[in-house]
Design an enzyme around this catalytic site. Structure first.
Site, PDB file in Angstrom:
ATOM      1  N   ASP A 147      38.961 -73.441 -21.517  1.00  0.00           N
ATOM      2  CA  ASP A 147      39.091 -73.547 -22.978  1.00  0.00           C
ATOM      3  C   ASP A 147      37.822 -74.160 -23.576  1.00  0.00           C
ATOM      4  OD1 ASP A 147      39.439 -76.147 -22.169  1.00  0.00           O
ATOM      5  OD2 ASP A 147      41.219 -76.527 -23.391  1.00  0.00           O
ATOM      6  N   SER A 148      36.859 -74.507 -22.709  1.00  0.00           N
ATOM      7  CA  SER A 148      35.503 -74.844 -23.186  1.00  0.00           C
ATOM      8  C   SER A 148      34.927 -73.663 -23.957  1.00  0.00           C
ATOM      9  CB  SER A 148      34.598 -75.213 -22.006  1.00  0.00           C
ATOM     10  OG  SER A 148      34.680 -74.239 -20.986  1.00  0.00           O
ATOM     11  N   ASP A 167      42.707 -70.881 -18.487  1.00  0.00           N
ATOM     12  CA  ASP A 167      43.056 -72.209 -19.014  1.00  0.00           C
ATOM     13  C   ASP A 167      44.107 -72.076 -20.108  1.00  0.00           C
ATOM     14  OD1 ASP A 167      42.479 -74.856 -18.623  1.00  0.00           O
ATOM     15  OD2 ASP A 167      40.526 -74.809 -19.617  1.00  0.00           O
ATOM     16  N   LYS A 183      45.467 -73.049 -15.501  1.00  0.00           N
ATOM     17  CA  LYS A 183      45.167 -74.491 -15.426  1.00  0.00           C
ATOM     18  C   LYS A 183      45.746 -75.155 -16.664  1.00  0.00           C
ATOM     19  CE  LYS A 183      40.865 -76.279 -16.182  1.00  0.00           C
ATOM     20  NZ  LYS A 183      41.129 -77.189 -17.305  1.00  0.00           N
ATOM     21  N   GLU A 229      46.184 -79.329 -18.532  1.00  0.00           N
ATOM     22  CA  GLU A 229      45.734 -80.717 -18.489  1.00  0.00           C
ATOM     23  C   GLU A 229      46.925 -81.671 -18.497  1.00  0.00           C
ATOM     24  OE1 GLU A 229      42.986 -81.452 -21.689  1.00  0.00           O
ATOM     25  OE2 GLU A 229      41.636 -79.842 -21.061  1.00  0.00           O
ATOM     26  N   GLU A 250      37.880 -84.762 -13.973  1.00  0.00           N
ATOM     27  CA  GLU A 250      36.748 -84.738 -14.894  1.00  0.00           C
ATOM     28  C   GLU A 250      36.369 -86.157 -15.318  1.00  0.00           C
ATOM     29  OE1 GLU A 250      37.019 -81.866 -18.054  1.00  0.00           O
ATOM     30  OE2 GLU A 250      35.275 -82.688 -19.097  1.00  0.00           O
TER      31      GLU A 250
HETATM   32  O1  KIV Z   1      37.444 -75.681 -20.012  1.00  0.00           O
HETATM   33  C1  KIV Z   1      36.689 -75.947 -19.065  1.00  0.00           C
HETATM   34  O2  KIV Z   1      35.568 -75.441 -18.962  1.00  0.00           O
HETATM   35  C2  KIV Z   1      37.155 -76.902 -18.091  1.00  0.00           C
HETATM   36  C3  KIV Z   1      36.188 -77.353 -17.053  1.00  0.00           C
HETATM   37  C4  KIV Z   1      35.266 -78.357 -17.629  1.00  0.00           C
HETATM   38  C5  KIV Z   1      36.865 -77.874 -15.840  1.00  0.00           C
HETATM   39  O3  KIV Z   1      38.262 -77.313 -18.140  1.00  0.00           O
END
Ligand code: KIV
Length: 311
Positions: free
Chosen positions: A48-49, A87, A116, A118, A185
């Site tokens: 989600d970056s 994500d 993924k 959080e 992280e």
């Molecule tokens: O969204 C992302 O890129 C991440 C990584 C920093 C692990 O969660």
């Protein structure tokens, strides 16, 4: 490189058993996925970056499940060898287990093999629900960017003994719920080492030191494609932004001076059509500012490599 990138193979991938650290990189589109796969990564995370490095937001909270589906599908279309993890964005796994499973399934239908999310113990019921639907889950602890406001900013986590104890509890809650790996992280190296040693599943670190079972970097950070000040854990392996600006400045200069495109980079009418055009419209007017024998100044003369298959 993991010989076979499957969830069972990844789940038992611990450096303590003599295996090399896992390599994970983010990607958000098909060319990025091909580059990351070509580099031999084990896992591609459609992170989600995306919100910050591609879509231009200041944090990750703005990205939606539709955005993540769109970019996960683009990555999956590259058919990478690496395992694709999608994500789950903020608020896509917070409301109900049913909503969470539906959103995880959207990423799987877009092409992800796993998702993924959080958070620790308080997310364990959601993790269980997703795993019950046969979707593998990767956890994410430490600095969890979706909690940026609650955490008071993008800060290193696990700096006090109580926070370390909570981190360990969260990690074990995720393992008990069935995650196959956990991203750690921005935690001190010593804390990451402790968590890694205490878990049966791999940890994948970012800003967590070298003692994790794998490392992840954001594509744009690793390639130097961003002009923002990078955190200290980012190692830049290329000056992508500077190289791109230099290359595209050469293009701009070639266009403005009239040396791009050259005659060799142009299509030509056949003799019959050329004759018909002269009969109909008279001789072609002079070519304006274009030099008669143009010579490209830029490096690129690879005709047809871009948007079309035409040669
Ligand atoms: O969204 C992302 O890129 C991440 C990584 C920093 C692990 O969660």
């Amino acid at each position: 490189m993991v010989t076979s990138v499957t969830i069972p193979a990844l789940r038992s991938h611990k450096v303590s058993t003599g295996k090399p650290p896992l390599v994970m990189l983010t990607a958000y589109d098909a060319p990025g996925a091909r580059i990351v796969d070509g580099a031999g990564a084990d896992i591609i995370l459609v992170g989600d970056s995306l919100a910050m490095v591609v879509l231009g937001y200041d944090d990750t909270l703005q990205v939606t499940i539709e955005d993540m589906m769109h970019h996960t599908a683009a990555v999956a279309r590259a058919k990478p060898r690496a395992l694709v993890v999608g994500d789950l964005p903020w608020l896509s796994y917070h409301l109900s287990q049913e909503d969470t499973v539906r959103n995880a399934a959207k990423l799987v239908r877009a092409g992800a093999s796993a998702v993924k999310l959080e958070g620790g113990a308080k997310r364990a019921p959601m993790v269980r629900a997703v795993i019950d639907a046969e979707i593998p889950v990767m956890g994410h602890l430490g600095l969890t960017p979706q909690s940026v406001h609650a955490l008071g900013g993008f800060r290193v986590q696990g700096k006090e003994a109580a926070a370390v104890a909570a981190l360990l509890d969260d990690a074990h809650a995720l393992v008990d719920a069935g995650v196959f790996a956990i991203v750690l992280e921005c935690v001190p190296r010593e804390v990451a080492r402790l968590v890694t040693a205490s878990l049966p599943v791999p940890t994948i670190g970012i800003g967590a030191g070298p003692d994790c079972d794998g490392q992840v970097l954001v594509f744009h950070d690793a390639l130097g494609l961003q002009d923002r000040v990078a955190p200290k854990f980012v190692r830049r392996y290329a000056s992508g932004r500077d190289d791109a600006v230099t290359a595209l400045s050469a293009f701009a200069s070639d266009v403005r001076s009239g040396v791009f495109p050259s005659d060799a980079e142009s299509y030509h009418a056949g003799e019959d059509l050329a004759g018909v055009l002269v009969d109909l419209y008279g001789p072609a007017p002079a070519a304006g500012h274009v030099p008669s024998s143009p010579t490209p100044t830029s490096a690129g003369t690879d005709v047809g490599s871009g948007a079309t298959m035409l040669v």
